[in-house]
Design an enzyme around this catalytic site. Structure first.
Site, short mmCIF file in Angstrom:
data_model
loop_
_atom_site.label_atom_id
_atom_site.label_comp_id
_atom_site.label_asym_id
_atom_site.label_seq_id
_atom_site.Cartn_x
_atom_site.Cartn_y
_atom_site.Cartn_z
N SER A 7 -24.05 11.24 -6.10
CA SER A 7 -25.19 10.35 -5.84
C SER A 7 -24.89 9.46 -4.65
CB SER A 7 -25.48 9.49 -7.07
OG SER A 7 -26.30 8.40 -6.69
N HIS A 31 -27.33 14.20 -4.62
CA HIS A 31 -28.28 13.50 -5.47
C HIS A 31 -28.78 12.27 -4.73
CE1 HIS A 31 -30.00 12.50 -9.45
NE2 HIS A 31 -29.68 11.26 -9.18
N ASP A 33 -31.21 9.01 -4.98
CA ASP A 33 -31.94 8.14 -5.90
C ASP A 33 -32.97 7.29 -5.18
OD1 ASP A 33 -28.83 7.85 -7.45
OD2 ASP A 33 -30.63 8.60 -8.49
N MET A 35 -35.65 4.33 -5.67
CA MET A 35 -36.01 3.23 -6.58
C MET A 35 -37.04 2.33 -5.93
SD MET A 35 -32.16 2.34 -7.87
CE MET A 35 -31.12 3.59 -8.62
N HIS A 64 -34.19 12.23 -7.03
CA HIS A 64 -34.51 11.62 -8.33
C HIS A 64 -35.38 10.40 -8.07
CE1 HIS A 64 -32.67 9.21 -11.97
NE2 HIS A 64 -33.93 9.54 -12.18
N MET A 66 -37.34 7.28 -9.27
CA MET A 66 -37.52 6.28 -10.33
C MET A 66 -38.60 5.31 -9.85
SD MET A 66 -33.46 5.92 -10.92
CE MET A 66 -33.16 6.70 -9.33
N MET A 138 -30.89 10.98 -18.62
CA MET A 138 -30.24 9.76 -18.15
C MET A 138 -29.23 9.30 -19.20
SD MET A 138 -31.26 9.26 -15.16
CE MET A 138 -30.32 7.74 -14.96
N PHE A 144 -29.14 1.35 -11.56
CA PHE A 144 -27.90 0.95 -10.89
C PHE A 144 -26.80 1.99 -11.09
CE2 PHE A 144 -29.38 -3.23 -9.93
CZ PHE A 144 -30.31 -3.51 -10.92
N GLY A 146 -22.53 2.70 -11.36
CA GLY A 146 -21.39 1.94 -11.90
C GLY A 146 -21.53 1.47 -13.33
N ASP A 176 -27.01 12.25 -15.72
CA ASP A 176 -26.88 11.25 -14.66
C ASP A 176 -26.57 9.87 -15.21
OD1 ASP A 176 -29.32 10.09 -12.12
OD2 ASP A 176 -27.15 9.83 -12.29
N GLY A 178 -22.73 7.21 -15.26
CA GLY A 178 -21.45 6.99 -15.91
C GLY A 178 -20.56 8.23 -16.01
N SER A 199 -20.43 6.37 -8.34
CA SER A 199 -19.29 5.47 -8.12
C SER A 199 -17.96 6.16 -8.32
CB SER A 199 -19.41 4.25 -9.06
OG SER A 199 -19.65 4.69 -10.38
C1 DX5 Z 1 -29.02 5.36 -11.63
C2 DX5 Z 1 -29.06 6.58 -10.77
C3 DX5 Z 1 -27.76 7.35 -10.77
C4 DX5 Z 1 -26.57 6.55 -10.29
C5 DX5 Z 1 -25.31 7.20 -10.82
O1 DX5 Z 1 -30.28 4.94 -11.93
O2 DX5 Z 1 -30.10 7.44 -11.16
O3 DX5 Z 1 -27.89 8.55 -10.02
O4 DX5 Z 1 -26.55 6.48 -8.90
O5 DX5 Z 1 -24.21 6.39 -10.49
P1 DX5 Z 1 -22.88 6.37 -11.37
O6 DX5 Z 1 -22.34 7.79 -11.34
O7 DX5 Z 1 -22.01 5.38 -10.67
O8 DX5 Z 1 -23.27 5.95 -12.77
ZN ZN Z 2 -30.06 9.47 -10.25
#
Ligand code: DX5
Ligand code: ZN
Length: 214
Positions: A7, A31, A33, A35, A64, A66, A138, A144, A146, A176, A178, A199
């Site tokens: 990501s 990936h 993201d 937002m 992705h 959101m 998810m 976010f 991390g 997706d 953690g 992360s």
């Molecule tokens: C969160 C995103 C994820 C995020 C994953 O809303 O959709 O793609 O960037 O980041 P890590 O792998 O650090 O959880």
């Molecule tokens: Zn994502």
């Protein structure tokens, strides 16, 4: 063979060339993201950044979104070169709207995915499973990078795997949030086909981190 989709939300843009070079060598997908500061309490980047990423990489772009207005935003990112658009079931009024967005994306020869947030049951998307190319589970509350992995979400992965087998559905299963050296193997064993990692991958030696997830 498991696919790794780093990501770029966690990419260090001051070290863009070096990190993209590593991603291009070792990852399978990218990936991306999106937002809107409304569907999720954070803002990320627009179509121009995807265009630039696509100039720097031939990898499959897994976008992705959101956002609260997935129909419009999906169009902008298809124009920018997305290979796959995944939107959230929680962002649409009902299944009819979801089906018409899926149809619109497919008519643009783009792959389509549907995503569920942690508190949303797979039951909500079951009527769509014969229409999508991908289901995104998810494993954190979106918004976010991390955050910590929610292990309960693996039950959804197992259910999706069983539903796919018993109905001969065609979707792949992506997870997706953690994902790291401990949670990645758990997700793989539960039945995931694609692991998103932000992360964890960009926070260290990219080659080693990606290989540790395979
Ligand atoms: C969160 C995103 C994820 C995020 C994953 O809303 O959709 O793609 O960037 O980041 P890590 O792998 O650090 O959880
Ligand atoms: Zn994502």
């Amino acid at each position: 063979m498991i696919k790794i989709s780093p990501s770029v939300l966690s990419l260090d843009f001051t070290n863009f060339d070096k990190q993209m070079e590593e991603i291009n060598k070792h990852a399978d997908w990218i990936h991306f993201d999106v937002m809107d500061g409304h569907f999720v309490p954070n803002l990320s980047y627009g179509p121009k950044i995807l265009e630039d990423i696509k100039k720097a990489s031939d990898l499959f772009c897994d976008v992705h979104i959101m956002v609260s207005n997935p129909r419009e935003v999906a169009t902008w990112f298809m124009d920018a070169g997305a290979d796959l658009i995944t939107f959230h079931i929680e962002a649409v009024e009902d299944l009819t709207e979801a089906e018409s967005i899926i149809k619109m994306i497919k008519e643009r020869d783009t792959q389509v995915g549907i995503s569920v947030k942690p508190n949303t049951s797979i039951k909500e998307i079951e009527p769509l499973l014969n229409q999508v190319d991908l289901v995104l589970v998810m494993s954190v509350e979106p918004g976010f990078g991390g955050q910590s992995f929610m292990v309960d979400m693996l039950d959804k992965v197992r259910d999706l795997k069983d539903l796919r087998l018993s109905n001969n559905y065609k979707y792949v299963i992506e997870i997706d949030g953690g994902i790291n050296g401990d949670t990645g193997p758990l997700a793989k064993d539960a039945g995931c086909d694609i692991l998103v990692a932000g992360s964890y991958v960009f926070g260290g030696n990219i080659e080693e981190k990606i290989n540790s997830l395979r």
